[in-house]
Design an enzyme around this catalytic site. Sequence first.
Site, PDB file in Angstrom:
ATOM      1  N   GLY A 121       0.825  -1.197   0.000  1.00 27.75           N
ATOM      2  CA  GLY A 121       0.000   0.000   0.000  1.00 27.75           C
ATOM      3  C   GLY A 121       0.866   1.255   0.000  1.00 27.75           C
ATOM      4  O   GLY A 121       1.950   1.288  -0.585  1.00 27.75           O
ATOM      5  N   SER A 122       0.417   2.277   0.714  1.00 30.71           N
ATOM      6  CA  SER A 122       1.028   3.595   0.583  1.00 30.71           C
ATOM      7  C   SER A 122       2.401   3.744   1.223  1.00 30.71           C
ATOM      8  O   SER A 122       3.071   4.748   0.980  1.00 30.71           O
ATOM      9  CB  SER A 122       0.090   4.656   1.155  1.00 30.71           C
ATOM     10  N   VAL A 123       2.860   2.772   2.035  1.00 33.02           N
ATOM     11  CA  VAL A 123       4.241   2.893   2.514  1.00 33.02           C
ATOM     12  C   VAL A 123       5.217   2.782   1.345  1.00 33.02           C
ATOM     13  O   VAL A 123       6.361   3.250   1.421  1.00 33.02           O
ATOM     14  CB  VAL A 123       4.574   1.845   3.598  1.00 33.02           C
ATOM     15  N   PHE A 124       4.764   2.192   0.225  1.00 29.26           N
ATOM     16  CA  PHE A 124       5.617   2.089  -0.967  1.00 29.26           C
ATOM     17  C   PHE A 124       5.818   3.441  -1.631  1.00 29.26           C
ATOM     18  O   PHE A 124       6.707   3.596  -2.469  1.00 29.26           O
ATOM     19  CB  PHE A 124       4.994   1.092  -1.957  1.00 29.26           C
ATOM     20  N   LYS A 125       5.012   4.435  -1.271  1.00 23.81           N
ATOM     21  CA  LYS A 125       5.177   5.764  -1.856  1.00 23.81           C
ATOM     22  C   LYS A 125       6.537   6.370  -1.539  1.00 23.81           C
ATOM     23  O   LYS A 125       6.995   7.276  -2.239  1.00 23.81           O
ATOM     24  CB  LYS A 125       4.044   6.681  -1.383  1.00 23.81           C
TER      25      LYS A 125
END
Length: 484
Positions: A218-222
């Site tokens: 999810g958004s931790v990959f941003k």
Amino acid sequence: MNQPIRRLSMLVAMLFVLLLGASTWIQVLDAQEINDREGNRRTQLENYARERGEILLGGQPIATSTPTDTDLAWQREYPEPTLYSHITGYNSFTYGPGGGVESAADGLLSGRDDKLFYDRLTGTIAGREPKGASLELTIDPKVQKAAEEALGDQRGSVVALDPRTGEIRAMVSHPNYDPTPLVSHDPATEKKAWDELNADPARPLVNRAIGGNLYPPGSVFKIVTAAAAIEEGDFDEDSTLPGPAVLDLPQTTAGLPNSDRQPCGPNDEVTLAVAMQNSCNTAFGWLGMELGGDTIREQSSKFGFGDDLAIPMSVEPSSVPTDLNPPQEAQVGVGQYDVRVTPLQVAMVSAAVANDGVVMRPHLIQSVLGSDLSTIDETKPEKLSKAMSGKTSDELTDMMELVVTQGTGTQGAVPGVSVAAKTGTAEHAEDAPPHAWYTGFAPTDNPRIAVAVVVEDGGRAGSEAYGGSVAGPISASVMKAALE
């Protein structure tokens, strides 16, 4: 000598040569394979005749052996069995070593490893009883306990690293298990425990921190997507990106929405810093298509994605898919589609940002101690890769600080400490609650701890879960314990 007797003599001689060759093959060339064969009771008894080395934290054993009066001369014991189950693993007479350091470092603990030759030699000269090596680990008991208690009865994992050295300070996987029945020396007890653990659909034997069915980040990959954008040279934290409520995607009628279905800024525009702060899906989806899948995958590899690591347990490599079309590139930009990670890998991403862009090789064994407790080997900090420039890591740190002070990660704050972090809420199955993520490091001016937390299916919050509210407080508890 007549012809029949001569032929019989030749046959007997040939059979003798074959018998000699077969026995030589079995006793010399094939001996190791036979010794290593599962179920070889003689070898198993030989292993139990020698005291197995201890697994230590700060000199205190979390796995030790005590003498018995049976043919299995030593009994393995785990003083705090469930707290460290995925770190120690087990050493079962019936099923052998498995699950953790007991398996991955069996040669050292059992005393068979070639590194222990001189220790065995000096021990023989000194008249010491043969004994396996003891292993001092990098785990901080206080941090491990904080992670265990904060995760509680929720499924998931917590990993904490020292970003400067790669030392693993905590590694928790839930559900955990009690290895004690597996080492009971009673075959019926061991089998019952083995069958129950393997039949449990919650998979308690799986160390979720480093393996199993890997998670969508999810958004931790941003963090990875933002690093790729800045490293390309065309973007910085002040760059303006499209940030509509829903991003139109080519080749499909489906769009990529923000979680609140609102634009990320005035006129459907947002800076990269604010997009990170508020976890703007549409801005990062647009970045994913702008950068392309190859660029994001190359950047992820610099963080350690795809590497075969051993800590000493084998770590399942994290991955970013290949051959992406534009809609898939947008999904990858926000950590969805087929991106898959371990919590250890996510902690390594934060640790790289904390360490001026340098990824240190993660490790669990601090030192190997001989039978007289002298140091035989010591793990030195080792650079694994350079993920980004120091300038890029500084910009990412600034943006990740905003996440904690003004954005989605306020519930991961630690009073009196500057924290940089990123939240994530990862969809993974239709009609299933999302996984809740939180990763970060502290203090930002002199980082000493990097943390990754994942709570499966939103934990107790279920479908109402967000990374900041569910995983953030867990991260805060771990950081606080590490920094006290």
